[in-house]
Design a protein around this motif. Structure first.
Motif, PDB file in Angstrom:
ATOM      1  N   GLN A   7       0.817  -1.212   0.000  1.00 37.77           N
ATOM      2  CA  GLN A   7       0.000   0.000   0.000  1.00 37.77           C
ATOM      3  C   GLN A   7       0.851   1.262   0.000  1.00 37.77           C
ATOM      4  N   ASP A   8       1.989   1.223   0.716  1.00 39.28           N
ATOM      5  CA  ASP A   8       2.824   2.426   0.747  1.00 39.28           C
ATOM      6  C   ASP A   8       3.378   2.756  -0.628  1.00 39.28           C
ATOM      7  N   GLU A   9       3.651   1.722  -1.435  1.00 37.85           N
ATOM      8  CA  GLU A   9       4.092   1.955  -2.811  1.00 37.85           C
ATOM      9  C   GLU A   9       2.952   2.494  -3.670  1.00 37.85           C
ATOM     10  N   TYR A  10       1.806   1.848  -3.546  1.00 37.82           N
ATOM     11  CA  TYR A  10       0.680   2.209  -4.412  1.00 37.82           C
ATOM     12  C   TYR A  10       0.148   3.604  -4.075  1.00 37.82           C
ATOM     13  N   ASN A  11       0.424   4.092  -2.885  1.00 32.80           N
ATOM     14  CA  ASN A  11       0.012   5.448  -2.515  1.00 32.80           C
ATOM     15  C   ASN A  11       0.823   6.516  -3.235  1.00 32.80           C
ATOM     16  N   ASP A  12       1.983   6.135  -3.761  1.00 30.26           N
ATOM     17  CA  ASP A  12       2.799   7.077  -4.519  1.00 30.26           C
ATOM     18  C   ASP A  12       2.096   7.372  -5.845  1.00 30.26           C
ATOM     19  N   PRO A  13       1.754   8.632  -6.123  1.00 35.50           N
ATOM     20  CA  PRO A  13       0.989   8.957  -7.344  1.00 35.50           C
ATOM     21  C   PRO A  13       1.659   8.466  -8.630  1.00 35.50           C
ATOM     22  N   GLU A  14       2.982   8.535  -8.683  1.00 33.91           N
ATOM     23  CA  GLU A  14       3.680   8.103  -9.889  1.00 33.91           C
ATOM     24  C   GLU A  14       3.576   6.590 -10.074  1.00 33.91           C
ATOM     25  N   VAL A  15       3.759   5.860  -8.970  1.00 32.99           N
ATOM     26  CA  VAL A  15       3.631   4.397  -9.038  1.00 32.99           C
ATOM     27  C   VAL A  15       2.204   4.010  -9.400  1.00 32.99           C
ATOM     28  N   LYS A  16       1.249   4.654  -8.778  1.00 30.40           N
ATOM     29  CA  LYS A  16      -0.159   4.350  -9.055  1.00 30.40           C
ATOM     30  C   LYS A  16      -0.502   4.601 -10.516  1.00 30.40           C
ATOM     31  N   ALA A  17      -0.009   5.703 -11.064  1.00 34.90           N
ATOM     32  CA  ALA A  17      -0.276   6.008 -12.469  1.00 34.90           C
ATOM     33  C   ALA A  17       0.332   4.943 -13.386  1.00 34.90           C
ATOM     34  N   ASP A  18       1.562   4.500 -13.050  1.00 37.14           N
ATOM     35  CA  ASP A  18       2.211   3.460 -13.862  1.00 37.14           C
ATOM     36  C   ASP A  18       1.434   2.152 -13.791  1.00 37.14           C
ATOM     37  N   VAL A  19       1.065   1.735 -12.568  1.00 37.90           N
ATOM     38  CA  VAL A  19       0.352   0.468 -12.400  1.00 37.90           C
ATOM     39  C   VAL A  19      -1.009   0.513 -13.093  1.00 37.90           C
ATOM     40  N   ASP A  20      -1.720   1.606 -12.897  1.00 37.77           N
ATOM     41  CA  ASP A  20      -3.038   1.728 -13.523  1.00 37.77           C
ATOM     42  C   ASP A  20      -2.917   1.766 -15.041  1.00 37.77           C
ATOM     43  N   GLY A  21      -1.841   2.368 -15.541  1.00 41.73           N
ATOM     44  CA  GLY A  21      -1.621   2.386 -16.990  1.00 41.73           C
ATOM     45  C   GLY A  21      -1.361   0.996 -17.536  1.00 41.73           C
ATOM     46  N   VAL A  22      -0.581   0.216 -16.801  1.00 36.03           N
ATOM     47  CA  VAL A  22      -0.345  -1.177 -17.208  1.00 36.03           C
ATOM     48  C   VAL A  22      -1.650  -1.966 -17.163  1.00 36.03           C
ATOM     49  N   GLY A  23      -2.487  -1.657 -16.180  1.00 35.29           N
ATOM     50  CA  GLY A  23      -3.781  -2.325 -16.106  1.00 35.29           C
ATOM     51  C   GLY A  23      -4.617  -2.099 -17.353  1.00 35.29           C
ATOM     52  N   LEU A  24      -4.553  -0.896 -17.902  1.00 38.25           N
ATOM     53  CA  LEU A  24      -5.295  -0.603 -19.140  1.00 38.25           C
ATOM     54  C   LEU A  24      -4.763  -1.445 -20.302  1.00 38.25           C
TER      55      LEU A  24
END
Length: 217
Positions: free
Chosen positions: A96-113
């Motif tokens: 969760q501490d990683e996913y809270n980072d806006p840059e990490v979240k944007a990357d992960v969500d982009g990969v999800g797409l």
């Protein structure tokens, strides 16, 4: 498979392990499912999905999608039973501490797409999802599932539960034998039956001889 059972001392601290300390790698297999895990979270979430009655198979470090020269790999690929008509699910696991980072979240969500565009469903799971209220029960049932089977006794257990509609483990064992030693030696077979979804019980309560077994709806 006994290695899946975490000692009590490890179990107590696993939820405090952070992403910086989680460098555990290895192989996990169960039936046709498995592969290489690259973190404790991946290993432990694999156990969660193994006992999901809707799941046919789980692959680790699958699938792969590409964007330009970059390759992106899912942590787990969940194959659901064909009759459910569900898409395969890509699970990406992050602390969760990683996913809270806006840059990490944007990357992960982009990969999800990218995964979704390739025809998969996609979900991000954190330690809160992996170590939910049922985790210790699932861990125990996975241990029970890989113990030696006894089809005669296990079929008898299913027949007794189906005939009664519902019955406690204690009463079931009493019907099996008056010998307490035999009862204690047979109790894991009850949990094998539960682990293979042949009867049902309430997992959110501790599993013990007061647990109520019910026929499958």
């Amino acid at each position: 498979m006994r290695g899946y059972r975490l000692p009590a001392s490890v179990s107590r601290v696993r939820k405090r392990i952070t992403s910086k300390l989680d460098n555990i790698e290895g192989d996990a297999h169960h039936g046709d499912s498995g592969g290489k895990y690259l973190s404790q979270l991946e290993r432990d979430d694999f156990k969660n999905w193994i006992l999901n009655p809707d799941v046919e198979r789980i692959d680790l470090q699958q699938p792969v999608v590409k964007r330009g020269r970059s390759r992106f790999i899912g942590d787990l690929l969940i194959h659901f039973k064909n009759e459910l008509g569900r898409k395969r699910l890509v699970v990406q696991i992050k602390y969760q501490d990683e996913y809270n980072d806006p840059e990490v979240k944007a990357d992960v969500d982009g990969v999800g797409l990218l995964f979704q565009a390739a025809g998969y469903d996609f979900v991000v799971r954190t330690e809160a999802d992996v170590y939910g209220p049922d985790y210790d029960v699932l861990d125990f049932l996975l241990w029970a599932r890989v113990q030696p089977g006894d089809s005669t006794v296990e079929d008898w257990i299913v027949d007794q539960v189906n005939a009664a509609g519902e019955i406690t483990v204690r009463d079931l064992l009493a019907k099996l034998s008056e010998d307490r030693l035999v009862q204690l030696e047979s109790v894991y077979k009850v949990w094998r039956v539960v682990a293979f979804h042949r009867v049902v019980t309430l997992w959110r309560k501790p599993l013990n001889e007061d647990s109520v077994l019910k026929r499958k709806p």
